[in-house]
Design a protein around this motif. Structure first.
Motif, PDB file in Angstrom:
ATOM      1  N   CYS A  60       0.456  -5.143  11.989  1.00  0.00           N
ATOM      2  CA  CYS A  60      -0.465  -4.088  11.564  1.00  0.00           C
ATOM      3  C   CYS A  60      -1.889  -4.663  11.477  1.00  0.00           C
ATOM      4  O   CYS A  60      -2.108  -5.661  10.793  1.00  0.00           O
ATOM      5  CB  CYS A  60      -0.049  -3.521  10.206  1.00  0.00           C
ATOM      6  SG  CYS A  60      -1.202  -2.249   9.631  1.00  0.00           S
ATOM      7  N   ALA A  62      -4.285  -3.229   9.987  1.00  0.00           N
ATOM      8  CA  ALA A  62      -4.934  -2.714   8.779  1.00  0.00           C
ATOM      9  C   ALA A  62      -4.523  -3.451   7.515  1.00  0.00           C
ATOM     10  O   ALA A  62      -5.183  -3.335   6.481  1.00  0.00           O
ATOM     11  CB  ALA A  62      -4.603  -1.225   8.628  1.00  0.00           C
ATOM     12  N   CYS A  63      -3.413  -4.198   7.578  1.00  0.00           N
ATOM     13  CA  CYS A  63      -2.964  -4.945   6.390  1.00  0.00           C
ATOM     14  C   CYS A  63      -2.267  -6.216   6.879  1.00  0.00           C
ATOM     15  O   CYS A  63      -2.355  -6.549   8.056  1.00  0.00           O
ATOM     16  CB  CYS A  63      -2.054  -4.078   5.514  1.00  0.00           C
ATOM     17  SG  CYS A  63      -0.409  -3.812   6.203  1.00  0.00           S
ATOM     18  N   SER A  65       0.910  -6.801   7.169  1.00  0.00           N
ATOM     19  CA  SER A  65       2.284  -6.619   7.639  1.00  0.00           C
ATOM     20  C   SER A  65       2.427  -7.224   9.035  1.00  0.00           C
ATOM     21  O   SER A  65       1.596  -6.976   9.912  1.00  0.00           O
ATOM     22  CB  SER A  65       2.624  -5.125   7.694  1.00  0.00           C
ATOM     23  OG  SER A  65       3.861  -4.939   8.343  1.00  0.00           O
ATOM     24  N   CYS A  82       3.070   1.653   9.928  1.00  0.00           N
ATOM     25  CA  CYS A  82       3.119   0.384   9.200  1.00  0.00           C
ATOM     26  C   CYS A  82       3.990   0.584   7.961  1.00  0.00           C
ATOM     27  O   CYS A  82       3.740   1.493   7.174  1.00  0.00           O
ATOM     28  CB  CYS A  82       1.726  -0.073   8.785  1.00  0.00           C
ATOM     29  SG  CYS A  82       1.801  -1.501   7.679  1.00  0.00           S
ATOM     30  N   CYS A  85       1.327  -0.253   4.723  1.00  0.00           N
ATOM     31  CA  CYS A  85       0.156   0.569   4.361  1.00  0.00           C
ATOM     32  C   CYS A  85       0.242   1.993   4.918  1.00  0.00           C
ATOM     33  O   CYS A  85      -0.677   2.783   4.701  1.00  0.00           O
ATOM     34  CB  CYS A  85      -1.145  -0.106   4.809  1.00  0.00           C
ATOM     35  SG  CYS A  85      -1.401  -0.093   6.588  1.00  0.00           S
TER      36      CYS A  85
HETATM   37 ZN   LIG Z   1      -0.439  -1.929   7.490  1.00  0.00          ZN
END
Ligand SMILES: [Zn+2]
Length: 281
Positions: A60, A62-63, A65, A82, A85
């Motif tokens: 991911c 965005a985070c 993971s 994800c 998130c």
């Molecule tokens: Zn994420």
């Protein structure tokens, strides 16, 4: 910014999975051809192979993971989620790598998703004849605005879905800030760089979708200048471009000035001196 690509040596030389090198060890760019043995049509094979690759290799952006989960079949416009998130991702795969436009799904559905601020992030994947992932571009969801969606002609009466209207995503109207390389010309871009670039533009989500179109069009105009430092007068030179994509707005110059303030507040540009600005990396 040039992607921080990894040489073959860097990708394979580390035997210790330190945090610095962990990302280098996991991205295998080869799709597994055996996954698609049950499919006959070319598009089904491509779909199965590239989905399998994403499920196996993608993290991911965005985070932190290290995986994405495949959505249940027929989940509208969301192929992956994800688990940490809950960001949504849509996958588009292609043998040809044209960076001007991407054919997308229904026009009305896409417009609704943009207005309701629920368009997913887009993964645009390019694969080679021998099923190697050659390029993968991530377009964060905040970059989907009405300006970058083009209505296609309705399907002809003899088509199975006669009258249905699709849309194109006009990639050349998306500023480079919104086209984040994950794989570039057969080389993996460092996870850290991808996540930094995603994080840099994340605050755009704070701008309401009705206004965000203008914010991104002004950012796109700034990027068309091709320089880090620019003046208000430089931007005014491209006023006709903005007028063309907003034909009903007669106040383009005040809009430019207003959006420069928005971009400054988001940390994407700096006001260097009166009438002079700098793009922040
Ligand atoms: Zn994420």
């Amino acid at each position: 910014m040039q992607p921080e690509c990894l040489s073959e040596h860097e990708r394979t030389s580390s035997s210790a999975p330190t945090s610095l090198y962990r990302e280098l060890l996991i991205m295998n760019l080869q799709c597994r051809a055996q996954v698609a043995a049950v499919f006959k049509s070319g598009s089904q094979v491509a779909r199965a192979l590239t989905e399998d690759w994403c499920r196996r290799e993608l993290y991911c952006p965005a985070c932190d993971s290290d995986k994405l989960l495949q959505s249940r079949p027929n989940t509208p416009a969301a192929d992956f989620t994800c688990p940490r998130c809950t960001q949504l991702f849509e996958l588009k795969s292609s043998r040809s790598w044209r960076l001007r436009k991407i054919v997308d799904a229904g026009y009305e559905a896409m417009l609704r998703a943009i207005r309701e601020d629920r368009a997913p992030n887009l993964l645009f994947l390019h694969y080679s004849e021998d099923w190697l992932v050659t390029n993968l571009l991530l377009i964060p969801r905040v970059f989907f605005t009405e300006s970058v969606i083009e209505k296609r002609r309705p399907l002809k009466p003899e088509a199975r879905r006669a009258g249905w209207v699709g849309c194109n995503i006009l990639l050349d109207r998306i500023p480079q800030d919104g086209k984040i390389p994950v794989v570039s010309n057969g080389l993996t871009v460092a996870e850290r760089q991808v996540r930094n670039e995603f994080s840099r533009v994340r605050k755009l989500a704070e701008v309401p979708p009705a206004v965000r179109g203008w914010t991104l069009d002004v950012l796109s105009t700034i990027r068309k200048l091709g320089t880090v430092r620019f003046s208000l007068q430089d931007l005014y030179q491209l006023e006709t471009y903005l007028q063309r994509i907003h034909p009903r707005n007669q106040n383009v110059r005040p809009k430019i000035r207003q959006q420069l303030q928005v971009l400054r507040d988001l940390g994407l540009i700096e006001f260097t001196s009166p009438g002079i600005y700098t793009v922040r990396s």
